[in-house]
Design an enzyme around this catalytic site. Structure first.
Site, PDB file in Angstrom:
ATOM      1  N   HIS A  63     -33.684 -13.539  61.407  1.00 44.53           N
ATOM      2  CA  HIS A  63     -33.979 -13.244  60.004  1.00 44.53           C
ATOM      3  C   HIS A  63     -34.338 -14.567  59.337  1.00 44.53           C
ATOM      4  O   HIS A  63     -33.482 -15.458  59.246  1.00 44.53           O
ATOM      5  CB  HIS A  63     -32.767 -12.605  59.322  1.00 44.53           C
ATOM      6  N   ARG A  65     -35.694 -14.761  56.202  1.00 41.75           N
ATOM      7  CA  ARG A  65     -35.377 -14.608  54.763  1.00 41.75           C
ATOM      8  C   ARG A  65     -36.508 -14.925  53.790  1.00 41.75           C
ATOM      9  O   ARG A  65     -36.286 -14.886  52.578  1.00 41.75           O
ATOM     10  CB  ARG A  65     -34.167 -15.471  54.378  1.00 41.75           C
ATOM     11  N   ASP A 306     -29.898 -12.750  66.671  1.00 40.86           N
ATOM     12  CA  ASP A 306     -29.668 -12.042  65.400  1.00 40.86           C
ATOM     13  C   ASP A 306     -29.276 -13.051  64.321  1.00 40.86           C
ATOM     14  O   ASP A 306     -28.401 -12.791  63.485  1.00 40.86           O
ATOM     15  CB  ASP A 306     -28.629 -10.927  65.534  1.00 40.86           C
TER      16      ASP A 306
HETATM   17  O1  DOR Z   1     -25.114  -8.693  60.612  1.00 46.19           O
HETATM   18  C1  DOR Z   1     -26.243  -8.350  60.327  1.00 46.19           C
HETATM   19  N1  DOR Z   1     -26.998  -9.049  59.461  1.00 46.19           N
HETATM   20  N2  DOR Z   1     -26.734  -7.243  60.879  1.00 46.19           N
HETATM   21  C2  DOR Z   1     -27.912  -6.718  60.502  1.00 46.19           C
HETATM   22  O2  DOR Z   1     -28.293  -5.728  61.051  1.00 46.19           O
HETATM   23  C3  DOR Z   1     -28.696  -7.357  59.426  1.00 46.19           C
HETATM   24  C4  DOR Z   1     -28.376  -8.779  59.300  1.00 46.19           C
HETATM   25  C5  DOR Z   1     -28.887  -9.397  58.033  1.00 46.19           C
HETATM   26  O3  DOR Z   1     -30.055  -9.207  57.697  1.00 46.19           O
HETATM   27  O4  DOR Z   1     -28.127 -10.125  57.389  1.00 46.19           O
HETATM   28 ZN    ZN Z   2     -29.685  -5.176  63.219  1.00 51.16          ZN
END
Ligand code: DOR
Ligand code: ZN
Length: 426
Positions: A63, A65, A306
């Site tokens: 991510h 952001r 992740d």
């Molecule tokens: O822990 C998580 N954070 N799981 C997710 O599916 C989304 C992610 C986030 O975008 O912060």
């Molecule tokens: Zn996810």
């Protein structure tokens, strides 16, 4: 013309089976030559004796952001964190603001990355508009703009009929679908894994079944549609079983897990530490063991981070108020090298699961060392112990569960498209 000579390293390319000591020459954006002793007078030399020269690591799940939450991370800072962690490519999830559900947002991400990124940035487009789970995105347009997959990551597509349509649509032009598999109603009100620790802490639990049921559904729909699906962040034993069964039935699916599910468990939440809060949550010690076995046996194909940056505004709050997510780009390799040290995986197997296989799953450049191929290379120091100090992260966020850990090794240098994006001063 720019030339870089990686001198005397262990050239380790699981995709081609190469594992020998020798030199590797990079010319402009490509690998020019590898193996044996190479003379290149004008080249910048990086001495690699005692180091491992491997394909650049590829992370299928981050991510970044941007747009929208630049105080947590930007394309520049997140890709710099990637480079520092040995990654040369990352796939960024669409739960930005605005959501990446249109060509305009994909264009913005790619244009920003072209100017500012220290790694290849591959956008993942949304499955549904605004991640609302109601109307499908124009996936053909997203793909044309440069999205390598679609996902509503952060949320599942709760409506099974809509998910079926999404898979059929994606399958019609062979666009992979990354599933955030979660039964929202079963998970509702939960803040950590449902089990004795949640009970003791008085926190609402998220049962493992909320993940398993949703994965079973997504795999069943994958079978029905013929779509290529990739299951994100597998965290528990039941999910490993589900993926194993689907694969044995010939369903076109792959799966990932993250370093934290392989090394931590629900008990580590300890005294309401929000740096151990993520979705899916850390599971039981038995689940962790099953996920490890799943990775070792190849049921789980890859390790992805992740990487989910959040600021202290979202983390220094009551546990039930805190955002889900942990950063991972700068610790993933070191944490995984612990598993190598423990004899769970060999180094080639680890690199394969963090480069060749991710590249293969989404059809990305890199993942191997071959003459004429892109010069995406990571120089690993598997035995250069270091301590995780979140203040030193290149990421704008510090929400790691690994603060203070002593890790056995790290990336000494990262080269992306012939450009040095990270070089540790020894
Ligand atoms: O822990 C998580 N954070 N799981 C997710 O599916 C989304 C992610 C986030 O975008 O912060
Ligand atoms: Zn996810």
């Amino acid at each position: 013309m720019s030339r870089i000579l990686l001198k005397g390293g262990r050239l380790l390319c699981p995709a081609s089976g190469l594992d020998e000591t020798g030199d590797l020459l990079i010319q402009d954006q490509s690998i020019a030559q590898l193996g044996g002793e190479i003379q290149a007078e004008d080249a910048r030399v990086i001495p690699c004796a005692g180091l491992v020269v491997a394909p650049g690591l590829i992370d299928l799940h981050v991510h970044l952001r941007q747009p929208g939450h630049e105080y947590k991370e930007t394309i520049a800072s997140g890709s710099a964190a990637a480079a520092a962690g040995g990654f040369t490519a990352v796939c960024c999830m669409p739960n930005t603001d605005p959501v990446n559900d249109s060509r305009a947002v994909t264009d913005f991400i790619l244009e920003t990355a072209a100017k500012e990124a220290a790694a290849r940035v591959y956008p993942v487009g949304a499955i549904t508009m605004g991640l609302k789970g109601e109307a499908l995105t124009e996936m053909a347009e997203l793909r044309e703009a440069g999205c390598v997959a679609v996902s509503d990551d952060g949320r599942p597509v709760a409506d099974s009929r809509l998910m079926r349509r999404a898979l059929e649509y994606a399958a019609s032009f062979d666009l992979p679908v990354i599933c955030h598999s979660e039964d929202l109603k079963l998970a509702a009100g939960g803040h950590m894994h449902e089990g004795p620790t949640a009970t003791r802490l008085g926190l609402g639990g998220i049962p493992a079944q909320a993940e398993v049921l949703a994965i079973e559904r997504d795999l069943a729909l994958a079978g029905l549609s013929g779509a290529q699906v990739h299951i994100a962040h597998v965290s528990c034993a039941g999910s490993v079983e589900a993926v194993k069964r689907a694969k044995s039935q010939g369903v076109r699916c792959t799966a990932e897990t993250a370093p934290h599910y392989l090394t931590l468990c629900d008990q580590d939440v300890g005294d309401y530490d929000t740096h151990f809060k993520m979705n899916p949550p850390l599971r039981s010690a038995a689940d962790r063991q099953a996920v490890r076995q799943g990775l070792i046996q190849g049921v789980i194909d890859v390790v992805a981070t992740d990487h989910a940056p959040h600021s202290i505004l979202e983390k220094q709050v009551e546990f039930d108020q805190a955002a889900f997510g942990v950063v991972g780009l700068e610790t993933a390799l070191g944490v995984m090298l612990q598993l190598v040290e423990q004899g769970e995986l060999d180094l080639a197997g680890l690199i394969r699961r963090m480069s060749a296989i991710p590249a293969q799953i989404l059809g990305l450049a890199g993942g191997k060392l071959n003459p004429g191929g892109p010069a995406d290379v990571t120089v690993l120091a598997p035995e250069l112990a270091w301590k995780v100090e979140p203040e030193a992260f290149r990421s704008l966020s510090r929400n790691t569960p690994f603060a203070g850990w002593e890790l056995p090794g790290r990336a000494l240098a990262t080269i992306c498209g012939g450009r040095i994006t990270h070089l540790l001063e020894k």
